[in-house]
Design a protein around this motif. Structure first.
Motif, mmCIF file in Angstrom:
data_model
loop_
_atom_site.group_PDB
_atom_site.id
_atom_site.type_symbol
_atom_site.label_atom_id
_atom_site.label_comp_id
_atom_site.label_asym_id
_atom_site.label_seq_id
_atom_site.Cartn_x
_atom_site.Cartn_y
_atom_site.Cartn_z
ATOM 1 N N ARG A 22 0.861 -1.183 0.000
ATOM 2 C CA ARG A 22 0.000 0.000 0.000
ATOM 3 C C ARG A 22 0.899 1.235 0.000
ATOM 4 O O ARG A 22 1.344 1.698 1.048
ATOM 5 N N TYR A 23 1.159 1.730 -1.219
ATOM 6 C CA TYR A 23 2.006 2.914 -1.359
ATOM 7 C C TYR A 23 1.502 4.065 -0.504
ATOM 8 O O TYR A 23 2.273 4.780 0.126
ATOM 9 N N CYS A 24 0.188 4.250 -0.523
ATOM 10 C CA CYS A 24 -0.373 5.426 0.144
ATOM 11 C C CYS A 24 -0.071 5.408 1.640
ATOM 12 O O CYS A 24 0.293 6.445 2.218
ATOM 13 N N ASP A 25 -0.189 4.268 2.284
ATOM 14 C CA ASP A 25 0.065 4.192 3.720
ATOM 15 C C ASP A 25 1.511 4.573 4.045
ATOM 16 O O ASP A 25 1.774 5.304 5.007
ATOM 17 N N GLU A 26 2.437 4.068 3.231
ATOM 18 C CA GLU A 26 3.843 4.353 3.494
ATOM 19 C C GLU A 26 4.148 5.838 3.359
ATOM 20 O O GLU A 26 4.868 6.421 4.183
ATOM 21 N N ASP A 27 3.589 6.475 2.335
ATOM 22 C CA ASP A 27 3.880 7.883 2.121
ATOM 23 C C ASP A 27 3.141 8.781 3.106
ATOM 24 O O ASP A 27 3.649 9.842 3.477
ATOM 25 N N VAL A 28 1.964 8.379 3.524
ATOM 26 C CA VAL A 28 1.279 9.135 4.575
ATOM 27 C C VAL A 28 2.115 9.105 5.853
ATOM 28 O O VAL A 28 2.311 10.131 6.522
ATOM 29 N N PHE A 29 2.632 7.932 6.198
ATOM 30 C CA PHE A 29 3.468 7.822 7.405
ATOM 31 C C PHE A 29 4.734 8.664 7.280
ATOM 32 O O PHE A 29 5.062 9.450 8.167
ATOM 33 N N LEU A 30 5.453 8.505 6.166
ATOM 34 C CA LEU A 30 6.746 9.178 6.049
ATOM 35 C C LEU A 30 6.585 10.695 6.003
ATOM 36 O O LEU A 30 7.342 11.428 6.656
ATOM 37 N N THR A 31 5.616 11.188 5.262
ATOM 38 C CA THR A 31 5.432 12.641 5.201
ATOM 39 C C THR A 31 4.971 13.199 6.547
ATOM 40 O O THR A 31 5.335 14.324 6.915
ATOM 41 N N SER A 32 4.194 12.420 7.294
ATOM 42 C CA SER A 32 3.757 12.901 8.606
ATOM 43 C C SER A 32 4.940 13.113 9.542
ATOM 44 O O SER A 32 4.914 13.986 10.410
ATOM 45 N N ARG A 33 6.009 12.336 9.340
ATOM 46 C CA ARG A 33 7.193 12.477 10.177
ATOM 47 C C ARG A 33 8.156 13.537 9.628
ATOM 48 O O ARG A 33 8.793 14.265 10.394
ATOM 49 N N LEU A 34 8.255 13.643 8.329
ATOM 50 C CA LEU A 34 9.145 14.642 7.742
ATOM 51 C C LEU A 34 8.654 16.063 7.982
ATOM 52 O O LEU A 34 9.448 17.010 7.989
ATOM 53 N N ARG A 35 7.369 16.233 8.187
ATOM 54 C CA ARG A 35 6.808 17.577 8.387
ATOM 55 C C ARG A 35 7.371 18.260 9.628
ATOM 56 O O ARG A 35 7.254 19.477 9.767
#
Length: 275
Positions: A22-35
């Motif tokens: 699930r690409y979307c889950d991974e990118d939601v997680f990573l961007t939430s931390r990079l912010r």
């Protein structure tokens, strides 16, 4: 780069349906931390060229196979290189970022790679097998992959596909690196379930294997994934060196592993943007 917090354009196709991931889950997680340290905007890969000039850097993450938008991707690359846009991973990768030719080159040079050819006159260089894998040079995500008997190969090896023996491997293992630093390894204990991954404790020899391909690629910055299979003789063989948009399987890591990866990514991005 601006004096304020760095502005990143994060390129991802949240709607892409990847098999077993699930690409979307991974990118939601990573961007939430990079912010926590970057000002972020997410965009589809088809929108990146039009938007990238407004940001300090472009992070290409789970953008999906470029087969479906090859013309637009090449235009994005050309414009980014021409305008000096900072793209992470940098666009100088020699592996999947540039197609699959590297598998032929590494195989011909004697590196530990699954034997690979693309022309009928070279088929004799492959070990004898009952089945062979045939896949497009510009393929990704197993798109267009076929498993065929030996007599089907001469008509297909026209330079546009790769031909490899079907290796009866014990398992596949992936080594993830940020810049030139090893982060974690995951493996699929069952070959028929590629994306059911578990943590893998690599040996010194395993890491030497993976590092030789990271060094060969020569990217000073970015996230890379070295995929290998454990051959019947116990040695590792390279399957793929993903240097464009490797899926990270962060959900297979524990919380400490995720925290460590995010921290390393932040440090790498800061170094990259500082130039």
């Amino acid at each position: 780069m601006s004096a304020a917090r760095p502005r990143l354009l994060y390129v991802t196709d949240l709607a892409y349906q990847a098999r077993g991931r699930r690409y979307c889950d991974e990118d939601v997680f990573l961007t939430s931390r990079l912010r926590a340290e970057f000002d972020l905007a997410l965009c589809h890969p088809l929108d990146a060229a039009a938007l990238m000039q407004s940001f300090d850097g472009v992070v290409v993450r789970n953008s999906g196979p470029v087969l479906g938008y090859r013309k637009e991707y090449e235009a994005f690359r050309e414009r980014a290189l021409q305008d000096g846009v900072r793209v992470y991973n940098p666009l100088t990768g020699r592996a999947d970022m540039a197609g699959k030719q590297y598998l032929l080159d590494l195989s011909a040079a004697g590196h530990p790679v699954i034997p690979t050819v693309d022309r009928p006159e070279d088929l004799h260089l492959l070990p004898e097998a009952e089945r062979y894998v045939v896949k497009p040079k510009l393929g990704a995500d197993s798109i267009g992959l076929r498993i065929l008997p030996p007599d089907a190969l001469p008509a297909l090896a026209d330079g546009s596909v790769l031909v490899q023996p079907c290796v009866d491997f014990a398992y596949e293992v992936s080594f993830t690196y940020i810049d030139h630093d090893f982060q974690y390894a995951l493996y699929a204990p069952r070959p028929d379930r590629r994306w059911q991954l578990e943590p893998y404790r690599p040996t010194v020899r395993d890491l030497e294997f993976a590092r030789r391909f990271i060094d060969w690629n020569g990217l000073a910055h970015g996230i890379q994934r070295v995929d290998a299979c454990r051959a019947p003789d116990g040695e590792l063989l390279l399957v793929e060196l993903e240097d464009l948009n490797p899926y990270l399987s962060l959900d297979a890591l524990d919380e400490a592993g995720q925290d460590s990866f995010v921290a390393a990514t932040k440090r790498s991005l800061h170094r990259f943007l500082a130039g």
